[in-house]
Structures are given as structure tokens and as C-alpha cells.
Design a protein around this motif. Structure first.
Motif, PDB file in Angstrom:
ATOM      1  N   GLU A 168      40.141  32.427  41.412  1.00 33.27           N
ATOM      2  CA  GLU A 168      41.403  32.567  42.123  1.00 33.27           C
ATOM      3  C   GLU A 168      42.561  31.792  41.476  1.00 33.27           C
ATOM      4  N   PRO A 169      42.342  30.533  41.082  1.00 25.45           N
ATOM      5  CA  PRO A 169      43.464  29.812  40.449  1.00 25.45           C
ATOM      6  C   PRO A 169      43.970  30.535  39.200  1.00 25.45           C
ATOM      7  N   ARG A 170      43.039  31.134  38.446  1.00 25.46           N
ATOM      8  CA  ARG A 170      43.422  31.847  37.230  1.00 25.46           C
ATOM      9  C   ARG A 170      44.294  33.053  37.571  1.00 25.46           C
ATOM     10  N   ALA A 171      43.873  33.780  38.605  1.00 25.35           N
ATOM     11  CA  ALA A 171      44.657  34.950  39.019  1.00 25.35           C
ATOM     12  C   ALA A 171      46.056  34.524  39.436  1.00 25.35           C
ATOM     13  N   THR A 172      46.129  33.391  40.152  1.00 27.28           N
ATOM     14  CA  THR A 172      47.436  32.881  40.561  1.00 27.28           C
ATOM     15  C   THR A 172      48.283  32.541  39.336  1.00 27.28           C
ATOM     16  N   SER A 173      47.637  31.886  38.355  1.00 24.79           N
ATOM     17  CA  SER A 173      48.393  31.443  37.182  1.00 24.79           C
ATOM     18  C   SER A 173      48.841  32.626  36.333  1.00 24.79           C
ATOM     19  N   LEU A 174      48.164  33.779  36.495  1.00 23.95           N
ATOM     20  CA  LEU A 174      48.591  34.965  35.763  1.00 23.95           C
ATOM     21  C   LEU A 174      49.752  35.669  36.478  1.00 23.95           C
ATOM     22  N   GLY A 175      50.183  35.101  37.581  1.00 24.26           N
ATOM     23  CA  GLY A 175      51.366  35.622  38.241  1.00 24.26           C
ATOM     24  C   GLY A 175      51.100  36.569  39.391  1.00 24.26           C
ATOM     25  N   TYR A 176      49.829  36.681  39.799  1.00 22.07           N
ATOM     26  CA  TYR A 176      49.549  37.548  40.933  1.00 22.07           C
ATOM     27  C   TYR A 176      49.722  36.779  42.223  1.00 22.07           C
ATOM     28  N   ASN A 177      50.358  37.390  43.193  1.00 19.17           N
ATOM     29  CA  ASN A 177      50.443  36.782  44.510  1.00 19.17           C
ATOM     30  C   ASN A 177      49.129  37.050  45.240  1.00 19.17           C
ATOM     31  N   VAL A 178      48.224  36.086  45.107  1.00 19.48           N
ATOM     32  CA  VAL A 178      46.845  36.274  45.547  1.00 19.48           C
ATOM     33  C   VAL A 178      46.749  36.676  47.014  1.00 19.48           C
ATOM     34  N   ASN A 179      47.534  35.984  47.873  1.00 18.12           N
ATOM     35  CA  ASN A 179      47.429  36.268  49.306  1.00 18.12           C
ATOM     36  C   ASN A 179      47.864  37.687  49.657  1.00 18.12           C
ATOM     37  N   ASP A 180      48.865  38.207  48.930  1.00 21.45           N
ATOM     38  CA  ASP A 180      49.294  39.587  49.199  1.00 21.45           C
ATOM     39  C   ASP A 180      48.194  40.580  48.842  1.00 21.45           C
ATOM     40  N   TYR A 181      47.512  40.316  47.725  1.00 17.10           N
ATOM     41  CA  TYR A 181      46.415  41.206  47.328  1.00 17.10           C
ATOM     42  C   TYR A 181      45.282  41.157  48.346  1.00 17.10           C
ATOM     43  N   ARG A 203      38.091  54.681  44.869  1.00 14.35           N
ATOM     44  CA  ARG A 203      39.364  54.696  44.150  1.00 14.35           C
ATOM     45  C   ARG A 203      39.953  53.288  44.130  1.00 14.35           C
ATOM     46  N   THR A 204      39.878  52.591  45.280  1.00  9.60           N
ATOM     47  CA  THR A 204      40.445  51.252  45.363  1.00  9.60           C
ATOM     48  C   THR A 204      39.760  50.310  44.377  1.00  9.60           C
ATOM     49  N   ILE A 205      38.419  50.375  44.357  1.00  5.79           N
ATOM     50  CA  ILE A 205      37.668  49.454  43.508  1.00  5.79           C
ATOM     51  C   ILE A 205      37.974  49.696  42.041  1.00  5.79           C
ATOM     52  N   HIS A 206      38.111  50.973  41.658  1.00  5.14           N
ATOM     53  CA  HIS A 206      38.288  51.277  40.242  1.00  5.14           C
ATOM     54  C   HIS A 206      39.747  51.360  39.807  1.00  5.14           C
ATOM     55  N   SER A 207      40.651  51.062  40.735  1.00  6.06           N
ATOM     56  CA  SER A 207      42.072  51.084  40.366  1.00  6.06           C
ATOM     57  C   SER A 207      42.463  49.746  39.747  1.00  6.06           C
ATOM     58  N   PRO A 208      43.637  49.686  39.118  1.00  5.01           N
ATOM     59  CA  PRO A 208      44.135  48.392  38.615  1.00  5.01           C
ATOM     60  C   PRO A 208      44.199  47.358  39.735  1.00  5.01           C
ATOM     61  N   PHE A 209      44.571  47.818  40.934  1.00  9.38           N
ATOM     62  CA  PHE A 209      44.591  46.936  42.110  1.00  9.38           C
ATOM     63  C   PHE A 209      43.214  46.316  42.340  1.00  9.38           C
ATOM     64  N   GLY A 210      42.175  47.165  42.234  1.00 12.36           N
ATOM     65  CA  GLY A 210      40.803  46.688  42.416  1.00 12.36           C
ATOM     66  C   GLY A 210      40.409  45.667  41.358  1.00 12.36           C
ATOM     67  N   GLN A 211      40.903  45.868  40.150  1.00 12.69           N
ATOM     68  CA  GLN A 211      40.595  44.911  39.083  1.00 12.69           C
ATOM     69  C   GLN A 211      41.188  43.538  39.408  1.00 12.69           C
ATOM     70  N   VAL A 212      42.390  43.543  39.975  1.00 15.35           N
ATOM     71  CA  VAL A 212      42.996  42.266  40.367  1.00 15.35           C
ATOM     72  C   VAL A 212      42.164  41.608  41.462  1.00 15.35           C
ATOM     73  N   LEU A 213      41.685  42.420  42.408  1.00 13.76           N
ATOM     74  CA  LEU A 213      40.838  41.875  43.474  1.00 13.76           C
ATOM     75  C   LEU A 213      39.622  41.175  42.888  1.00 13.76           C
ATOM     76  N   LYS A 214      38.982  41.846  41.903  1.00 16.66           N
ATOM     77  CA  LYS A 214      37.793  41.240  41.290  1.00 16.66           C
ATOM     78  C   LYS A 214      38.156  39.960  40.558  1.00 16.66           C
ATOM     79  N   ALA A 215      39.332  39.964  39.930  1.00 21.34           N
ATOM     80  CA  ALA A 215      39.781  38.746  39.240  1.00 21.34           C
ATOM     81  C   ALA A 215      39.944  37.600  40.233  1.00 21.34           C
ATOM     82  N   ILE A 216      40.468  37.931  41.428  1.00 21.69           N
ATOM     83  CA  ILE A 216      40.638  36.902  42.458  1.00 21.69           C
ATOM     84  C   ILE A 216      39.273  36.387  42.904  1.00 21.69           C
ATOM     85  N   ARG A 217      38.316  37.301  43.035  1.00 23.90           N
ATOM     86  CA  ARG A 217      36.975  36.893  43.442  1.00 23.90           C
ATOM     87  C   ARG A 217      36.374  35.934  42.424  1.00 23.90           C
ATOM     88  N   GLU A 218      36.543  36.274  41.134  1.00 26.14           N
ATOM     89  CA  GLU A 218      35.908  35.474  40.089  1.00 26.14           C
ATOM     90  C   GLU A 218      36.591  34.130  39.891  1.00 26.14           C
TER      91      GLU A 218
END
Lengths: 295, 308
Positions: free
Chosen positions: B186-199, B169-184
């Protein structure tokens, strides 16, 4: 007699000396890690196992070949360094372009093999290595008894550490090394054989651990797991100091040894954990480490 | 969520398995499969290599073991308490370790785990070198006798399925998608407004909690909590399981856990028992050099090449 403000100076100085000796080994190992990290951007998980290997080689050389401590101090780092060169050339280089986590896992595998091999061959109980004759006995100081060999450890590791620092910061060879850390591609373009430099650097970093192993053989018992426990502490020290500077690695190593020694005297229950606790505090206050440069 | 044919087949196999194979070995595999899956959530889907995950396995085990033994807690409550303890430790350790990245992250987690190792070594309630022995399995819901291996097996299977479902469930949730974005990136995820460290922290806590769940369950299965579970060797083993099975795949950690536990079981019976660590080390080296996708990863590649 030896009391001052209710502190037993005899005990305090004794623990400080033990701390300084541990600190010497921390400094040698974290220096090796920092040098390797500078060029290769990897952490050598096998550094502890190689330290163990150094101690065992010294032990075996004395036992079976009659090679003295002094000869071992030269020969063992060379042999270990050569092994490091082979390891870099045939194991690490093929995956140099992959994620650095893979090379970390690779060196972890090497550490498991080495430790497993020596456990299998010699069992997990320790062997003892005699203190070289030139250093038997000790000096009586006003507040403590200083065994000669322990003094030698501190002096010799300081000389090696400062010598390495001087070589890297002050010589032309060191300038190449520092430039390679900054921009290996540009170095290559200037006609410097960077892959060769990487290999030799790895060999040198590993040789430092081998040297530390020989130094440690007469004071600690030579056992297969002597390296792994030490290495985890050294990792904490590397996180505390950050790997930005060579001098930082040396100072943090010695400093943490002393902190550990003091803890052993004032609150012995925490002596195993104090360095990790310092790491936690540093992570909270200055995550990049005391001497770290990166954000 | 779609349930694939493969999952149904696997579930069928798991239900029949204890009649064919020794249930305790199967339970061990299930516990480690859950542990490796929880670990893979961090390594495979966020790209964080934790080298101290054994501490969450062991913390769950010690807390469950102690409470079931000394406070007479029921097995279910004991497991809940163990999981909660691992989650709490994960919350603290996660906060500290996500401050650093990559290789430093690995070193920080290893050092933090070692800190707790010494605590467990010295603390009065863990039994030191002996560990906690003879922990009773007790009765589930007050009437199902878990000392029966078959009952215990289905209990462990249910826990495993729950944990595995949470991870999925975690992997396939929107939350999981953000995690994968961070993996791929990280600076991009940050620039999209996600608080990377919290995720990263949230993923760390989930992973730690499920590792604790695996450890708590394992303690009840073997009626034992010991220092082996919190030692850095164990942290290395879970990395190896994930690597062998295929990091970043759903079923990889299961396959890896089964392969490694099976191999250890096989080796410990024969004359190669003394070589376990050497062989583990060699598998590490070979996997990293030539087999980075792992078993499931390689199969997926073959399937992709030939059937699509």
C-alpha cells in the motif's frame, strides 16, 4: 416529587444505572481485547463466546457441583484462562507468522463452535442464575432504588479494571508487557521469554471475559447468544476508543454504557444503535479513535 | 477477453444442470456464488476483510422484495432497485470503513452492518422477525413466467453470468491492477501517486452492488426476505465460502459456495442438522490452520508443480 425540569428522575437514574452496568461489561471486555491486541496484534473474535462460556460454567458449577457464586468468581476465570492458554498455544501460535486476518478468522471459528455447542446442548432459551444471598435486597436512595447486586457489579468491575490498569502501567511486570508491545524481538534479546509472556497475556485477556461472564450470570439470562451481540457492540467501542491505551479502553467502555443508558431514557428507539452512530461520528472526525495513536 | 476451455465446459454444465439436479438448490448456489465472488473482489484482490457483507445482500433483498410486493415493480426493475440500494449503502459505508485498515476495517464493517440490522429489525416495512413473505416472482419482460422453476433458473444464471463478468472485467482492468498493487504494497501504491482510499472505496461500492444483486435475485428465488440475510452469521458464511474455495482466485468463491451450500443442504436433511454451526466453525479452524489456499488454490498449486 421526583421531577426536575420535567424529567422523571426516577426513570432517568434507573436507566443511568442500567447504562453503568452495561458499561462495566463493555469495559471488562474491551480491556481484555486491548491487552491481547497489544502483544499479539490480533482481535479475539471468541471473546464474546468466552464471556458466554464463563456465564455457563458458573451456572453449571452451581447446578451440578454446588459451587457457590464466590468460588465461581475465582475458579471460572482460571478455567477459562487455561482454555485461552491452550487455544493460544495450539491454535493461534502455529499461524502467528501469517497475516493477522487468519488468526481473526480462526478465533471466529472458535466462537462459532462454542456458541453452536452450547446452543445444541442447552437450546437458545436462557437460564436464570440466582443472585447471591449476600447481595439480595437493595438500598433506597432519594431518587432511585439501588439493588445491591447491581452496585456490586459496578464496584467489582471498576476494581478489576483499575487493578489491571495499575498492573500494566505501574508494575515491573507491566513494564515488560509494554516493552513487548513496542518491540518483542528486542525483549527476547534481553533474555525475556516472550512466547511465554504472549501465552500468559492471552490467557489473562480471556480470563477477564470469563470473569465478566460470571458477573453477568445473575443479571442477564444465561443463553448461548448472550456473547455475540455484546461483542459486536464492544467492537464498536474499541473502534471509538482506539486500542492505543488501557485506560482509554476502560473509560470508553463505561462512557458508552452511560450514553446508551441516557438514550434509553430520552429516545428509546435508538438505544440499540446509538453506540454504532457514535462510532460513525468518531470515524468522521477522528478516524484513529478517541485514544488511538496510529494515523 | 479470452474465454478459456474451462469456462465453456462450466457453462455447458450450468445449462444442463437443472435437468439433473433440483433447480432451486442450483439457484441458491448461483446466488451465493455471486455473493462470494463479490466479497472475494474485496478480500482476495484488495486485501480488505469485510465482516459485514451480509448487510448488502440483505438490503438488496428487502428493497427488491418490498417494491415488487407493494409497488408492483417488474422483477427486473425490482432487482435493479435492490442493487442500486445496496450500492448506495455501500457508497456510504465504504467511505467510512476505508478510513481504517486491517483488523479495524473488519470491526468497523461488522459494527456498521449491525447498525443496519437493528434498523431492519425495527423498521415498519420489513415485517420484523417474520420478514417479507410470499413475494411474487412475476413475469420477466411481461411474458416469461418466472414462477416456473426452469425459467427462473435461466434468469438467475443470466444474472450470475453478468455479475461474474463484471467482476472478471474489474479484476483484469487497469483499475484491478491498481487494486492488486494496493493489496501487495500500500505505501508503494500511495507513493506512485494513487489515491489509495478512493480505489478501495470504488472496489467496495462495486462489491456491495454485486452483493445486493445477489441478494435481490435470491429474494425472488425464495420469495422471501428475512433477518437471516442481514445477520452477522451470514457475513461469516460468505467469508467461509471464499476461504474454502480459495481467496484471490477467480473460481474459488464458486467452488466454495457450492461446497458450503451443498454441505448445509446435506446436513439439514440428516440428523446432523443441529450441528451445522459447530461444523462450520470447525471447517473455519481447519481451513485457517492447514488449508489457507482453499480448494482452487491447492489445485492451482498442484497444476503448477506438475504441469509447468
Amino acid at each position: 416529587m421526583a421531577e426536575f425540569l420535567g424529567i422523571n428522575l426516577f426513570g432517568l437514574f434507573g436507566q443511568l444505572l442500567v447504562g453503568l452496568i452495561n458499561g462495566s461489561f463493555y469495559a471488562l471486555l474491551s480491556l481484555g481485547l486491548a491487552i491481547i491486541f497489544g502483544l499479539l496484534k490480533i482481535i479475539n473474535f471468541a471473546q464474546g463466546a468466552i464471556y458466554m462460556l464463563g456465564a455457563f460454567l458458573a451456572y453449571l458449577a452451581l447446578q451440578y457441583l454446588g459451587i457457590s457464586y464466590w468460588a465461581a468468581l475465582i475458579v471460572v476465570p482460571l478455567v477459562v484462562g487455561l482454555l485461552g492458554i491452550l487455544m493460544e498455544r495450539f491454535l493461534i501460535r502455529p499461524i502467528a507468522n501469517e497475516d493477522h486476518l487468519y488468526s481473526l478468522l480462526l478465533t471466529f471459528g472458535v466462537a462459532l463452535v462454542l456458541q453452536g455447542l452450547f446452543t445444541h446442548l442447552f437450546g437458545s432459551s436462557g437460564m436464570s442464575y440466582p443472585i447471591p444471598e449476600a447481595f439480595s435486597g437493595g438500598i433506597k436512595l432519594p431518587f432511585m432504588y439501588l439493588p445491591n447486586y447491581r452496585a456490586w457489579i459496578v464496584v467489582a468491575s471498576l476494581v478489576v479494571c483499575v487493578g489491571t490498569w495499575w498492573m500494566i502501567e505501574k508494575t515491573k511486570l507491566g513494564a515488560y508487557l509494554r516493552a513487548g508491545t513496542e518491540n518483542p524481538a528486542l525483549m527476547q534479546a534481553f533474555g525475556i521469554n516472550v512466547p511465554l509472556m504472549v501465552t500468559l497475556t492471552f490467557g489473562f485477556g480471556v480470563a477477564l471475559a470469563g470473569f465478566a461472564g460470571v458477573m453477568a450470570a445473575p443479571v442477564y439470562s444465561v443463553s448461548p447468544d448472550m456473547g455475540s451481540n455484546l461483542l459486536i457492540v464492544v467492537f464498536a467501542i474499541v473502534v471509538i476508543g482506539g486500542m492505543g491505551s488501557i485506560g482509554g479502553a476502560i473509560i470508553t467502555g463505561l462512557g458508552m454504557g452511560i450514553v446508551e443508558g441516557l438514550t434509553k431514557y430520552f429516545y428509546p428507539e435508538a438505544s440499540n444503535t446509538v453506540i454504532f452512530l457514535v462510532m460513525v461520528i468518531v470515524l468522521l472526525i477522528k478516524p484513529a479513535g478517541l485514544f488511538g495513536k496510529e494515523a | 477477453m479470452k474465454i478459456s476451455k474451462l469456462s465453456i465446459v462450466l457453462l455447458g454444465v450450468a445449462l444442463v444442470a437443472p435437468f439433473v439436479m433440483y433447480p432451486v438448490l442450483l439457484m441458491k448456489i448461483l446466488c451465493f456464488a455471486l455473493f462470494a465472488s463479490a466479497f472475494n473482489l474485496l478480500l482476495g484482490f484488495v486485501g480488505l476483510l469485510s465482516f459485514g457483507h451480509a448487510i448488502f445482500l440483505g438490503t438488496g433483498g428487502y428493497v427488491t422484495g418490498y417494491l415488487v410486493m407493494n409497488s408492483g415493480l417488474s422483477p427486473l426493475l425490482g432487482i435493479l432497485a435492490g442493487t442500486a440500494a445496496a450500492a448506495a449503502l455501500g457508497a456510504v459505508y465504504g467511505k467510512l470503513s476505508v478510513k481504517r485498515e486491517g483488523i479495524y476495517f473488519a470491526m468497523v464493517t461488522l459494527a456498521l452492518a449491525q447498525l443496519m440490522f437493528f434498523v431492519f429489525l425495527q423498521a415498519p416495512f420489513t415485517g420484523g422477525e417474520n420478514g417479507l413473505q410470499g413475494i411474487p416472482r412475476g413475469f420477466l419482460f411481461g411474458f416469461i413466467d418466472l414462477s416456473d422453476n426452469l425459467n427462473m433458473y435461466y434468469f438467475v444464471l443470466a444474472i450470475f453470468l453478468f455479475g461474474f463478468w463484471v467482476i472478471n472485467r474489474t479484476i483484469h482492468s487497469p483499475f484491478g491492477q491498481v487494486l492488486k498493487a494496493i493489496r501487495e504494497n500500500e505505501p508503494r501504491a500511495t507513493s506512485l501517486g494513487y489515491n489509495v482510499n478512493d480505489y478501495k472505496w470504488a472496489a467496495f461500492v462495486i462489491s456491495a452492488a454485486l452483493s445486493g444483486l445477489a441478494g435481490s435475485t435470491k429474494t425472488l428465488v425464495f420469495q422471501l426476505a428475512s433477518l437471516t440475510d442481514v445477520h452477522w452469521h451470514m457475513s461469516g458464511e460468505v467469508v467461509l465460502m471464499t476461504l474454502v474455495g480459495g481467496m484471490g482466485t477467480i473460481f474459488g468463491p464458486l467452488v466454495g459456495a457450492a461446497a458450503i451450500v451443498g454441505l448445509q443442504n446435506f446436513l439439514s436433511g440428516g440428523e446432523l442438522g443441529n450441528y451445522v454451526h459447530i461444523i462450520m466453525g470447525l471447517i473455519f479452524i481447519v481451513c485457517v490452520l492447514a488449508f489457507r489456499s482453499g480448494i482452487v488454490g491447492e489445485i492451482q498449486k498442484i497444476v503448477k508443480r506438475n504441469f509447468s
